[in-house]
Enzyme design. Structure first.
Site, PDB file in Angstrom:
ATOM      1  CB  VAL A   1      11.697  -6.021   4.912  1.00 12.41           C
ATOM      2  CG1 VAL A   1      11.141  -6.223   6.174  1.00 12.41           C
ATOM      3  CG2 VAL A   1      11.214  -7.487   4.442  1.00 12.41           C
TER       4      VAL A   1
ATOM      5  N   GLY B   1       4.384  -6.582   5.730  1.00 17.53           N
ATOM      6  CA  GLY B   1       4.152  -7.514   6.614  1.00 17.53           C
ATOM      7  C   GLY B   1       2.430  -7.402   7.061  1.00 17.53           C
ATOM      8  CB  SER B   2       0.000  -4.863   7.639  1.00 13.00           C
ATOM      9  OG  SER B   2       0.716  -4.256   8.714  1.00 13.00           O
TER      10      SER B   2
ATOM     11  CG  ASP C   1      -1.074  -0.151   8.415  1.00  8.23           C
ATOM     12  OD1 ASP C   1      -1.922   0.916   8.702  1.00  8.23           O
ATOM     13  OD2 ASP C   1       0.198   0.403   8.126  1.00  8.23           O
TER      14      ASP C   1
ATOM     15  CE  LYS D   1       0.841   1.623   4.497  1.00  9.65           C
ATOM     16  NZ  LYS D   1       1.728   2.584   4.743  1.00  9.65           N
TER      17      LYS D   1
ATOM     18  CB  ALA E   1       9.823  -0.345   2.558  1.00 11.11           C
ATOM     19  N   GLY E   2       7.563   1.186   4.619  1.00  5.13           N
ATOM     20  CA  GLY E   2       6.224   2.044   4.909  1.00  5.13           C
ATOM     21  C   GLY E   2       5.235   1.701   3.763  1.00  5.13           C
ATOM     22  CG  LEU E   3       6.054   0.192   0.457  1.00  5.29           C
ATOM     23  CD1 LEU E   3       7.076  -0.601  -0.440  1.00  5.29           C
ATOM     24  CD2 LEU E   3       5.450   1.233   0.079  1.00  5.29           C
ATOM     25  CB  ALA E   4       1.298  -2.010   4.970  1.00  6.92           C
TER      26      ALA E   4
HETATM   27  P1  ATP Z   1       4.222  -0.205   7.878  1.00  4.21           P
HETATM   28  O1  ATP Z   1       3.943   0.505   6.712  1.00  4.21           O
HETATM   29  O2  ATP Z   1       2.889  -0.945   8.437  1.00  4.21           O
HETATM   30  O3  ATP Z   1       4.925   0.527   9.050  1.00  4.21           O
HETATM   31  P2  ATP Z   1       6.454  -1.653   7.039  1.00  4.21           P
HETATM   32  O4  ATP Z   1       6.301  -1.712   5.371  1.00  4.21           O
HETATM   33  O5  ATP Z   1       7.261  -0.271   7.125  1.00  4.21           O
HETATM   34  O6  ATP Z   1       5.214  -1.390   7.577  1.00  4.21           O
HETATM   35  P3  ATP Z   1       6.967  -4.349   7.312  1.00  4.21           P
HETATM   36  O7  ATP Z   1       7.629  -4.482   5.692  1.00  4.21           O
HETATM   37  O8  ATP Z   1       5.543  -4.658   7.519  1.00  4.21           O
HETATM   38  O9  ATP Z   1       7.224  -2.708   7.506  1.00  4.21           O
HETATM   39  O10 ATP Z   1       8.008  -4.934   8.375  1.00  4.21           O
HETATM   40  C1  ATP Z   1       8.253  -4.212   9.683  1.00  4.21           C
HETATM   41  C2  ATP Z   1       8.831  -5.295  10.531  1.00  4.21           C
HETATM   42  O11 ATP Z   1       8.140  -6.292  10.755  1.00  4.21           O
HETATM   43  C3  ATP Z   1      10.214  -5.866   9.767  1.00  4.21           C
HETATM   44  O12 ATP Z   1      11.199  -5.509  11.139  1.00  4.21           O
HETATM   45  C4  ATP Z   1      10.329  -7.270   9.903  1.00  4.21           C
HETATM   46  O13 ATP Z   1      11.219  -7.889  10.457  1.00  4.21           O
HETATM   47  C5  ATP Z   1       8.880  -7.604  10.597  1.00  4.21           C
HETATM   48  N1  ATP Z   1       8.093  -8.546   9.813  1.00  4.21           N
HETATM   49  C6  ATP Z   1       7.281  -9.592  10.572  1.00  4.21           C
HETATM   50  N2  ATP Z   1       6.771 -10.337   9.741  1.00  4.21           N
HETATM   51  C7  ATP Z   1       6.935  -9.878   8.460  1.00  4.21           C
HETATM   52  C8  ATP Z   1       6.618 -10.399   7.011  1.00  4.21           C
HETATM   53  N3  ATP Z   1       5.696 -11.129   6.735  1.00  4.21           N
HETATM   54  N4  ATP Z   1       7.062  -9.402   6.167  1.00  4.21           N
HETATM   55  C9  ATP Z   1       7.788  -8.215   6.440  1.00  4.21           C
HETATM   56  N5  ATP Z   1       8.113  -7.981   7.539  1.00  4.21           N
HETATM   57  C10 ATP Z   1       7.800  -8.653   8.590  1.00  4.21           C
END
Ligand code: ATP
Length: 293
Positions: free
Chosen positions: A104, A111-112, A145, A20, A106-109
């Protein structure tokens, strides 16, 4: 719904788990429970992880193509399976395989999105019949998220991100995404935001009007994220990427979430591709995407 992007064959589900972006992101205030109230317009884009879920007799197993990701309850996809079985009261099991394409943290959710995909896949594999709202309630236990990722598309998100109102689909366009190789702590960015004194908040209503009228240049001109000032002061490269995208012909460019990914809205694929090629010399994570609704 993310479930529209899941294929079931026998006891196996293959899901596309999308990234996202935030077309707008405003932080309204800090709550007593430590969370922040936000107001954001979220959009699903066509960069996705592949999530394969196999029904098994018991236990939860997880593997990914990235060695540094946890393969236990710390992985959001694992936690999602555990919450699903608890909510359904089923003594079931599954094997999850995740092929990450979304960068990972990256602000792209990313993991969510994986957690959302697992909840929807298990709901289909086990014929549990949870409604979208019930899945969102389970998802919220895993992260703010996750409910949005279950629904997908164009939404206004309020509260901590869980109060979701559907918006008309974002107009078709090419979206270039560039993630510089830096690590951002979302918690650290929130700590540095003083929600009382934010210069230049997003005009969320004008963004909603621009989306409703299918006006891509207006959408691009209303992109706004209150976290970008904070992230840019720590990592000037974020501002540099935005400026370069605008020079390359983007109608607008902004950071997603707490960063560091920057996205630019381009009027056509050809101009997005030219910009893509100029960034690809410098960065590994460069993607041309489009809105998914
Ligand atoms: P948001 O935009 O919701 O803040 P994000 O994109 O910045 O999320 P994610 O890629 O979701 O961040 O990863 C954040 C942290 O969650 C990482 O430090 C990672 O180790 C942990 N994590 C746990 N499960 C997962 C997964 N399935 N995919 C990616 N990261 C995961």
């Amino acid at each position: 719904m993310i479930s529209d992007h899941i294929i079931i064959t026998g006891g196996r589900a293959l899901a596309r788990s999308f990234a996202k972006i935030n077309l707008t992101l405003d932080v309204l205030n800090k709550r007593e429970d430590g969370y922040h109230n936000v107001e954001m317009i979220m959009q699903t884009v066509s960069l996705f992880d592949l999530v394969l879920v196999d029904k098994t007799g018991g236990g939860i197993g997880i593997t990914t193509n990235l060695r540094f990701l946890p393969c236990n309850e710390k992985n959001l996809a694992y936690a999602a399976a555990r919450e699903f079985f608890k909510a359904a009261g089923i003594d079931g099991g599954c094997k999850i395989m995740i092929h990450k394409n979304i960068p990972v943290a990256a602000g792209l959710a990313g993991g969510s999105g994986n957690a959302a995909a697992v909840l929807c896949a298990l709901n289909m594999l086990y014929n549990t019949g949870f409604s979208a709202q019930q899945l969102c309630d389970i998802g919220l236990k895993l992260g703010a998220d996750v409910p949005y990722c279950i629904l997908g598309g164009t939404y206004l998100a309020e509260g901590i991100g869980e109060k979701l109102s559907p918006l008309p689909p974002m107009p078709k366009c090419s979206i270039l995404m560039v993630k510089p190789p830096i690590n951002i702590s979302t918690a650290a960015i929130y700590e540095k935001i003083d929600s009382e004194y934010i210069p230049g908040r997003p005009d969320t209503e004008s963004m909603q009007r621009a989306i409703a009228s299918g006006d891509t240049p207006a959408v691009a001109s209303h992109l706004s994220n209150v976290m970008s000032t904070v992230t840019e002061s720590m990592h000037p490269i974020v501002r540099g990427i935005k400026e370069k995208m605008l020079k390359n012909g983007a109608l607008g460019a902004e950071m997603s979430g707490s960063g560091p990914t920057v996205f630019g809205i381009f009027p056509d694929y050809a101009s997005a591709k030219r910009s893509h090629d100029s960034f690809a010399y410098q960065f590994k994570d460069v993607y041309i995407t489009a809105p998914v609704n």
